[in-house]
Design a protein around this motif. Structure first.
Motif, PDB file in Angstrom:
ATOM      1  N   SER A 289       0.856  -1.170   0.099  1.00  0.00           N
ATOM      2  CA  SER A 289      -0.032   0.133  -0.027  1.00  0.00           C
ATOM      3  C   SER A 289       0.746   1.255   0.019  1.00  0.00           C
ATOM      4  O   SER A 289       0.260   2.394  -0.015  1.00  0.00           O
ATOM      5  CB  SER A 289      -0.766   0.177   1.257  1.00  0.00           C
ATOM      6  OG  SER A 289      -0.081   0.008   2.413  1.00  0.00           O
TER       7      SER A 289
ATOM      8  N   THR B 236      -4.096  -0.982  -1.796  1.00  0.00           N
ATOM      9  CA  THR B 236      -4.574  -0.018  -0.904  1.00  0.00           C
ATOM     10  C   THR B 236      -6.129  -0.565  -0.690  1.00  0.00           C
ATOM     11  O   THR B 236      -6.339  -0.585   0.535  1.00  0.00           O
ATOM     12  CB  THR B 236      -4.337   1.296  -1.429  1.00  0.00           C
ATOM     13  OG1 THR B 236      -3.015   1.379  -1.314  1.00  0.00           O
ATOM     14  CG2 THR B 236      -4.979   2.135  -0.490  1.00  0.00           C
TER      15      THR B 236
ATOM     16  N   GLU C 271      -6.411  -3.663   1.499  1.00  0.00           N
ATOM     17  CA  GLU C 271      -6.156  -3.080   3.030  1.00  0.00           C
ATOM     18  C   GLU C 271      -7.246  -2.678   3.482  1.00  0.00           C
ATOM     19  O   GLU C 271      -7.539  -2.937   4.962  1.00  0.00           O
ATOM     20  CB  GLU C 271      -4.750  -2.440   3.256  1.00  0.00           C
ATOM     21  CG  GLU C 271      -4.175  -2.136   4.402  1.00  0.00           C
ATOM     22  CD  GLU C 271      -3.100  -1.480   4.403  1.00  0.00           C
ATOM     23  OE1 GLU C 271      -3.019  -0.125   4.752  1.00  0.00           O
ATOM     24  OE2 GLU C 271      -1.891  -1.820   3.741  1.00  0.00           O
TER      25      GLU C 271
END
Length: 321
Positions: free
Chosen positions: A105, A134, A137
């Protein structure tokens, strides 16, 4: 999603209308997520906020990645196990190849990986993988929040500094008519995992030695998998699932997994609210990285890996799920 006449693997769609904390819809979702993780150790999460296009682009770029020369692939190294390139080998599988991007990320981390693989640069790869990592996550954080809320815990009960390790994996189609292992059976040693795949192959163990293949996943599906440390954190409530990859048919399989790897010094322990007379403490507090290295560094320990948490941290004899 019915997979077997007697077993229905849980599919949970996270609709934006139900994602406001404290609402009836949110509370229902939290309960379903907890029950799936306690019963199966994983579930199919449908999350349309991550577009099918970003996934398709990532798989397309992954196909370019596996074509780079071996001498470049070999530059994908790390002092941590499971963080670098692994080519086909007897130890894992002759059908398997995997790359690791640590801290995915972080844009610079992905860009540094891309520059190793493509010395002239590959900005589309960097942008796509960074975006997908990202978003995965964020989805993982959302599921963690659902788990803490479902147990009536404070949000910081499952909060830690970590990095997301993305592994991009290719599994070759086996010889015609064969049904071969793409990856050995194991439980995950990171805290939790999210997997997206372009074709079925992932199997989970249920009811002791009964395996079911996860099929008919939607284009917006991710599989959330409970790792061993979540079992310790939940004082035995959450179930790490034994899973493997089995290959058949004439098409290669590509998958992308996001593993949550806590920073060095992170201590795994059960919140005091999950320990009482009916639920005595099952595991000692332990350093995540010490456990990770213990479990992963020795390939021989992959056998019966679901027992490694008990061997490392149990305060009592292991209890069969």
């Amino acid at each position: 999603m019915a997979i077997d006449a007697e077993i229905e693997f849980p599919t949970i769609e996270l609709r934006s209308s139900d994602l406001k904390r404290g609402t009836e819809g949110w509370n229902r979702l939290c309960k379903r997520v907890r029950e799936a993780c306690e019963t199966f150790g994983c579930f199919d999460v449908v999350y349309k906020k991550i577009s099918t296009k970003i996934r398709e682009d990532a798989f397309e770029l992954q196909k370019e990645l596996v074509e780079v020369p071996v001498e470049r692939k070999q530059k994908n190294t790390s002092p941590l196990p499971c963080h670098g390139w692994v080519g086909p080998c007897e130890q894992v599988s002759m059908l398997y190849e995997g790359f690791g991007v640590a801290d995915a990320s972080n844009y610079d981390s992905v860009n540094n990986f891309a520059q190793l693989m493509w010395p002239n640069g590959q900005p589309r790869f960097t942008d796509t993988i960074h975006t997908l990592a990202t978003q995965m996550e964020e989805l993982n954080k959302l599921i963690w929040l659902m788990l803490t809320d479902s147990y009536g815990l404070q949000e910081d009960s499952l909060k830690m500094n970590y990095k997301t390790l993305v592994r991009m994996m290719k599994y070759l189609a086996p010889p015609p008519g064969e049904y071969e292992r793409g990856f050995f059976a194991h439980t995950d040693k990171p805290i939790s995992t999210l997997i997206c795949e372009d074709k079925s192959g992932l199997e989970i163990e249920v009811n002791n030695d009964q395996w079911i293949k996860l099929t008919n996943l939607s284009p917006s599906s991710f599989v959330f998998i409970v790792g061993d440390p979540l079992k310790a954190w939940s004082n035995g409530r959450l179930k790490p699932v034994n899973h493997r990859v089995m290959m058949s048919g004439d098409k290669d399989r590509y998958s992308i997994a996001a593993f949550i790897i806590p920073n060095e010094g992170t201590i795994i322990k059960a919140p005091k609210e999950l320990i009482d007379e009916k639920h005595p403490q099952l595991f000692k507090e332990f350093d995540f990285m010490d456990f990770f290295l213990y479990a992963i560094s020795d390939p021989a320990k992959h056998i019966d890996s679901g027992e490694l948490l008990h061997a490392y941290a149990s305060l009592s004899p292991p209890v069969s799920n």
